[in-house]
Scaffold this motif. Sequence first.
Motif, PDB file in Angstrom:
ATOM      1  N   GLU A 157      -7.736   3.262   1.065  1.00 38.58           N
ATOM      2  CA  GLU A 157      -7.491   3.448  -0.368  1.00 38.58           C
ATOM      3  C   GLU A 157      -6.102   4.030  -0.609  1.00 38.58           C
ATOM      4  O   GLU A 157      -5.459   4.556   0.310  1.00 38.58           O
ATOM      5  CB  GLU A 157      -8.562   4.360  -0.982  1.00 38.58           C
TER       6      GLU A 157
ATOM      7  N   SER B 117       0.840  -1.187   0.000  1.00 41.22           N
ATOM      8  CA  SER B 117       0.000   0.000   0.000  1.00 41.22           C
ATOM      9  C   SER B 117       0.879   1.243   0.000  1.00 41.22           C
ATOM     10  O   SER B 117       1.905   1.296   0.675  1.00 41.22           O
ATOM     11  CB  SER B 117      -0.901   0.003   1.239  1.00 41.22           C
TER      12      SER B 117
ATOM     13  N   ASP C  23     -10.767  -1.097   4.743  1.00 40.74           N
ATOM     14  CA  ASP C  23      -9.612  -0.882   3.857  1.00 40.74           C
ATOM     15  C   ASP C  23      -9.235   0.598   3.787  1.00 40.74           C
ATOM     16  O   ASP C  23     -10.074   1.473   3.996  1.00 40.74           O
ATOM     17  CB  ASP C  23      -9.923  -1.380   2.438  1.00 40.74           C
TER      18      ASP C  23
ATOM     19  N   GLY D 179      -2.498  -1.408   4.062  1.00 40.96           N
ATOM     20  CA  GLY D 179      -3.759  -1.118   3.387  1.00 40.96           C
ATOM     21  C   GLY D 179      -4.995  -1.475   4.174  1.00 40.96           C
ATOM     22  O   GLY D 179      -6.113  -1.364   3.653  1.00 40.96           O
ATOM     23  N   ARG D 180      -4.837  -1.905   5.420  1.00 43.29           N
ATOM     24  CA  ARG D 180      -5.971  -2.196   6.296  1.00 43.29           C
ATOM     25  C   ARG D 180      -5.924  -1.284   7.515  1.00 43.29           C
ATOM     26  O   ARG D 180      -4.852  -0.814   7.908  1.00 43.29           O
ATOM     27  CB  ARG D 180      -5.940  -3.656   6.754  1.00 43.29           C
TER      28      ARG D 180
END
Length: 219
Positions: A109, A63, A107, A88-89
């Motif tokens: 973005e 991410s 999540d 990304g979490r």
Amino acid sequence: MKRPGPLFTLLAGLLLGLFMLSLNATTGERTTSYARESPGTRASPTPAPTRATPSPSPSPTTSPVPNADYAGRTDDDSSAIAVSLRDGRAIAYFCDGRDKESWLKGDVEDDGTMKLTGKGGSVLNGTVEESRRISGTVDIGGGHFTFTADKAIKPSGLYRATATVRDAKVDGGWIVLKDGSQVGILTRDGKPSPAPGIDPETGVVTVDGQQLTARPVTP
């Protein structure tokens, strides 16, 4: 007139035979030479073996939003909020330190925006701003709160402890802010109450005479 003698006839035959042999030898040599020089009869050069180029290994997916922890208060100073981001979490905890709390997750973005959801329809909408803070809103139990959470430096951040104490299921959540203050709720069999303070260096907390360890929370 005398007829040619046998000797003359024999000599003529020998000369004719030699001429034919010479002619055949010459023709065969030309044919062989032409066959050797003809492109159709030349052996094609063996192509050099080609080496297979190995395909590059795919890069691990990561991410663009850096892993980090954030902690802060609502704009009305009534509650605290903490968010932990990993790969990304995100997981977040909203707490007023008395009886209102919510764990939310979802999540993140690529642009840093997130929509986290929790039980009872609670929702957090937030945005990571230059990896220094998260700002957004939380909707919980009919209330609407705006907040700003700055990047946390240990020991500030989000902690949780779950255990069974005196036959009661205990679940505690704590937000440690950068000024050292703490906001938390401890539920015993689903009944919320203000949480006792934890040692921010070790996470140790005493609940009903029993020592528990609150650990940092990550997605």
